[in-house]
Design an enzyme around this catalytic site. Structure first.
Site, PDB file in Angstrom:
ATOM      1  N   GLU A   1     -10.156   2.488  -4.919  1.00  0.00           N
ATOM      2  CA  GLU A   1      -9.853   3.897  -4.658  1.00  0.00           C
ATOM      3  C   GLU A   1      -8.762   4.472  -5.561  1.00  0.00           C
ATOM      4  OE1 GLU A   1     -11.100   4.198   0.036  1.00  0.00           O
ATOM      5  OE2 GLU A   1      -9.029   3.685  -0.428  1.00  0.00           O
TER       6      GLU A   1
ATOM      7  N   TRP B   1      -7.789  -2.704   8.961  1.00  0.00           N
ATOM      8  CA  TRP B   1      -6.874  -1.700   8.413  1.00  0.00           C
ATOM      9  C   TRP B   1      -6.177  -1.036   9.589  1.00  0.00           C
ATOM     10  CZ3 TRP B   1      -6.414  -2.386   3.409  1.00  0.00           C
ATOM     11  CH2 TRP B   1      -7.489  -2.915   2.695  1.00  0.00           C
ATOM     12  N   THR B   2      -4.911  -0.683   9.402  1.00  0.00           N
ATOM     13  CA  THR B   2      -4.105  -0.363  10.588  1.00  0.00           C
ATOM     14  C   THR B   2      -3.544   1.059  10.599  1.00  0.00           C
ATOM     15  OG1 THR B   2      -2.133  -1.333   9.550  1.00  0.00           O
ATOM     16  CG2 THR B   2      -3.496  -2.774  10.930  1.00  0.00           C
ATOM     17  N   GLU B   3      -4.235   2.017   9.978  1.00  0.00           N
ATOM     18  CA  GLU B   3      -3.789   3.398  10.058  1.00  0.00           C
ATOM     19  C   GLU B   3      -3.602   3.837  11.507  1.00  0.00           C
ATOM     20  OE1 GLU B   3      -6.222   2.325   8.107  1.00  0.00           O
ATOM     21  OE2 GLU B   3      -6.301   3.402   6.189  1.00  0.00           O
TER      22      GLU B   3
ATOM     23  N   HIS C   1      -3.230   2.771  -4.810  1.00  0.00           N
ATOM     24  CA  HIS C   1      -2.562   2.422  -3.554  1.00  0.00           C
ATOM     25  C   HIS C   1      -1.182   1.829  -3.830  1.00  0.00           C
ATOM     26  CE1 HIS C   1      -5.668   3.402  -0.650  1.00  0.00           C
ATOM     27  NE2 HIS C   1      -6.567   2.819  -1.415  1.00  0.00           N
TER      28      HIS C   1
ATOM     29  N   ASP D   1       0.864  -1.175   0.000  1.00  0.00           N
ATOM     30  CA  ASP D   1       0.000   0.000   0.000  1.00  0.00           C
ATOM     31  C   ASP D   1       0.905   1.231   0.000  1.00  0.00           C
ATOM     32  OD1 ASP D   1      -2.346   1.763   0.415  1.00  0.00           O
ATOM     33  OD2 ASP D   1      -3.329  -0.094   0.995  1.00  0.00           O
TER      34      ASP D   1
END
Length: 779
Positions: A343, A484-486, A278, A203
């Site tokens: 996206e 998801w790990t933002e 991404h 990503d």
């Protein structure tokens, strides 16, 4: 010739009769030993019990491929385990091909002589062992010999999964997680009888997979400057000469180790390599593959909109990707290769000479069809390697690749469209299975990306949309949850975000739909949490915030309200006048009727002590309550606010846009006609609107109210312009009120004018803007 013991014959005879004659039923949970999750398809408790002695013996059929692993696995739970003989061992595992079970199914039988697990395949036997594991005391997870004298009630279980795809996703790009944790994550999946691990390996924030042909991917693209001390969305600019120190990657040897570890636990590892979007991290080392050709930094935080993507007009891009896929295919034995596809903002494709030449050369209509062409080109290559392509639902845009499988994340719409077109689908909607969303009160929970998906909402999830026929529903392979790990920086936080929501999802995907029972699940979950603790897994205690649930009006002057909590062991206390409840306030007993305006406040109490923040919801009684509503433009399917009665149900929304009460209109005006049933005297119409500009939700330009005696001839009564600034970043609830001299009418039309698009100053300028409304109040 295969030898079958008398006890095995008795087992087979019993279970065959059980399958043929018994009516499927939800398992009993009165016995503390029978708290099994996911709930078995059929379970019959019997008289008697098996008691563990000083030592335990096991016999495992030589025909079982995973015999050695199963033996070691059982020894990790039962230290004093010895090899026994068939027909005499305390625990027996056997493969019998003529047992009528679906794939991955098993039979488990416990009586005073021993424990027998039978299946047609190794996965079934492994899942039978997981059920047995839950019948053992949690202390065995720590290697303690806690079995002497332990009793398991006699029981016969016939069990198999509802769906073939039962998965969990892990994003290791936004934050990198060590190999040991990846294995730990797989262990969590295994305990829950899930069978897919979706590994998000690339990503914008880092490339995580060693590719020998392109060493710069791990030398440069896997690393970024350290901004871990800053807000993900507000990272400071990268300074000249600043070194990239945060990141990491998995060597191919480590990947093979993970795949082998997962396979022994009957879990398939599916890699995701993002394309065409991404992918900006790649341009830190290979800028020539983008449309602009600029060398970029690997982003240390949020990157939106996602405009730096692979150049679809550059043939070198496809050589690069095919070379990468060659190594990915060699590493991963899974049937599927995930290419992302989500996206991808096509801004630079529109101005890129190579991309425009590609559109002309291929006879494509626009950039959406160019993305479809890109995906189909990659699909052909993936298919040539004996694999199938899977991607997020954006791969539908411009036309779906012939054999592609769709992973539907933006609600259910993409999955429905794909299934109706005869394509396989994996459902993973943000509304229910995005585990990066908050699961409890945002004011007390660790930071999350937003949203609100508590345990009960996960448990309420149904993967097969109502729009699909029985034949179309066959294309729904199953579902998975995504982490998801933002905002998930540590392994402990990752565990907290998925447990016990993974537990709820496992039952949704394994057990029969009509077996689901929320109170029963809550009780069984209390039996599983000590096992999490024994394993050292960090889990969320659940939300301590009471859900004040919207109820349907029973009558025009009466509304039923439900107060729900995940904390079954504590009392819910409430007030109706807006004051804070305390230990002496009324205790909720399962039914609460309102007959006048009320500000309900409720909390969870342990005796006199409040256990969390007090929840609040307003209820309004007005003349349009329960009236018939007709929409000129329908609300968005993700924000229905309770459906066609949602704006006249008397329930006012909170400042959480996803609390279930708000109706959302994307790019469209809100225009609704109310039929009051008879002519009534009216002097005021009010509407509540939510503004959250970060989420693209704006106040309407104005509110217009019209009356009609017959729903044909209309008179505009009042227009109210919005005076709330749209540049405030605060989330606010604002009321627009139209006051006028008293008039009689039966029909009322309200129009809330949408801006249409986000304004020029907004980060999403030009994108469709939203209106969120929760009630039309008629006085």
């Amino acid at each position: 010739m295969k030898i079958i013991s008398k006890r095995m014959i008795a087992l087979l005879t019993f279970t065959q009769v059980f399958l043929a004659c018994s009516t499927p039923r939800a398992p009993k949970t009165e016995s503390m030993d029978m708290n099994i999750i996911p709930k078995p398809q059929q379970m019959l408790e019997q008289k008697g019990e098996f008691v563990f002695a000083q030592t335990t013996t096991v016999w495992i059929s030589d025909e079982i491929v995973s015999k050695s692993f199963f033996m070691d696995y059982l020894k990790s739970l039962i230290p004093d385990l010895n090899v026994g003989s068939q027909g005499k061992a305390d625990i027996e595992l056997d493969l019998i091909q003529d047992v009528k079970l679906p794939e991955e199914g098993y039979q488990l039988h416990v009586n005073n002589q021993g424990i027998r697990i039978v299946a047609q395949d190794d996965p079934g036997l492994f899942y039978g062992i997981q059920t047995l594991r839950q019948l053992l005391p949690p202390e065995v997870e720590q290697g303690m010999n806690a079995l002497i004298g332990h009793k398991i009630q006699a029981v016969a279980i016939v069990d198999y999964p509802r769906f073939g795809w039962r998965g969990m996703h892990l994003d290791v790009s936004r934050h990198f997680f060590p190999l040991d944790f990846v294995k730990r994550y797989i262990d969590m999946i295994a305990l829950h009888k899930m069978n897919v691990f979706h590994w998000h390996l690339s990503d914008d924030n880092g490339w995580r997979l060693e590719i020998k042909r392109y060493p710069k991917l791990t030398e440069i693209c896997a690393w970024r400057v350290d901004r871990e001390h800053e807000d993900w969305r507000k990272w400071s600019p990268i300074e000249a000469g600043e070194k990239s120190t945060y990141g990491g990657f998995y060597s191919q040897e480590e990947v093979r180790e993970v795949i082998e570890y997962a396979a022994s636990r009957q879990i398939t590892v599916i890699p995701e390599i993002e394309m065409p979007g991404h992918s900006s991290e790649i341009f830190a080392a290979y800028p020539e593959l983008s449309c602009r050709g600029e060398t970029l930094h690997v982003r240390p935080g949020s990157y939106w909109p996602n405009e730096d993507i692979f150049c679809a007009g550059n043939d070198s891009v496809f050589v690069f990707l095919e070379n990468i896929l060659d190594e990915v295919v060699d590493l991963f034995p899974a049937k599927y290769i995930h290419i992302g596809g989500d996206e991808a903002r096509k801004t630079y494709w529109k101005t890129c000479e190579k991309c425009q030449d590609r559109i002309k050369a291929e006879g494509l209509a626009d950039e959406d069809e160019l993305q479809s062409w890109f995906v189909q080109k990659m699909e052909k290559y993936i298919n040539s390697k004996g694999k199938n392509l899977i991607g997020w639902d954006e791969i539908l845009e411009g036309g779906l690749a012939p054999e592609a499988t769709v992973m539907s994340w933006r609600g259910f719409k993409g999955g429905v469209a794909a299934a109706k077109a005869g394509h396989d689908v994996v459902m993973t909607p943000t509304s229910h299975v995005y585990f990066d969303y908050y699961q409890g009160d945002p004011k007390t929970e660790p930071q999350a990306i937003g949203g609100y998906t508590p345990l009960k909402k996960v448990y309420s999830y149904e993967p097969i949309p109502e729009e699909l026929s029985a034949e179309e529903a066959k294309y729904v392979l199953g579902s998975q949850a995504n982490l998801w790990t933002e905002f998930v920086k540590t392994t402990s936080h990752a565990e907290y975000m998925v447990l016990p929501r993974m537990t709820a999802l496992s039952e949704v995907l394994w057990s029969a739909k009509d077996h689901r029972d929320w109170p029963d699940f809550q009780k069984r979950l209390q039996g599983l949490l000590p096992r999490f603790k024994a394993l050292g897994w960090n889990y969320s205690p659940g939300t301590f915030l009471v859900d004040i649930l919207p109820g349907r009006p029973l009558k025009m002057d009466e509304v039923e309200v439900q107060l729900i909590s995940e904390q079954v062991q504590y009392a819910i206390r409430y007030t109706l006048d807006g004051s804070d409840p305390d230990g002496s306030s009324p205790e909720y007993s399962g039914k609460l009727l309102l007959r006048q305006d009320a500000k309900v406040r409720a909390g969870i109490f342990d005796g006199p002590t409040s256990m969390g923040r007090i929840a609040e919801r307003d209820f309004s009684f007005h003349k349009a309550l329960g009236s018939t509503a007709a929409y000129d433009s329908k609300y968005h399917m993700r924000y229905t606010g309770g459906g066609d009665k949602g704006l006249v149900d008397g329930i006012l929304g909170s400042d959480n846009s996803k609390d279930g009460t708000w109706q959302g209109f994307e790019g469209n005006d809100l225009e609704i006609t109310l039929d009051l049933g008879e002519s009534k005297e009216i002097f005021r119409v009010e509407m509540n609107f939510l503004q959250s500009t970060k989420a693209w939700i704006f106040m309407p330009e104005y509110l217009e109210v019209s009356f009609s005696p017959d729903s044909e001839s209309w008179s505009v009564i009042q227009r109210v312009d919005n005076e709330v600034s749209d540049k405030s970043e605060e989330v606010t609830i604002n009321r627009l009120t139209a006051d006028f001299p008293t008039q009689s009418t039966r029909y009322i039309r309200v129009l809330a004018k949408n801006h249409g698009v986000c304004p020029d100053w907004h980060p999403a300028a030009g994108a469709k803007s939203w209106i969120f409304c929760d009630e039309v109040m008629v006085r």
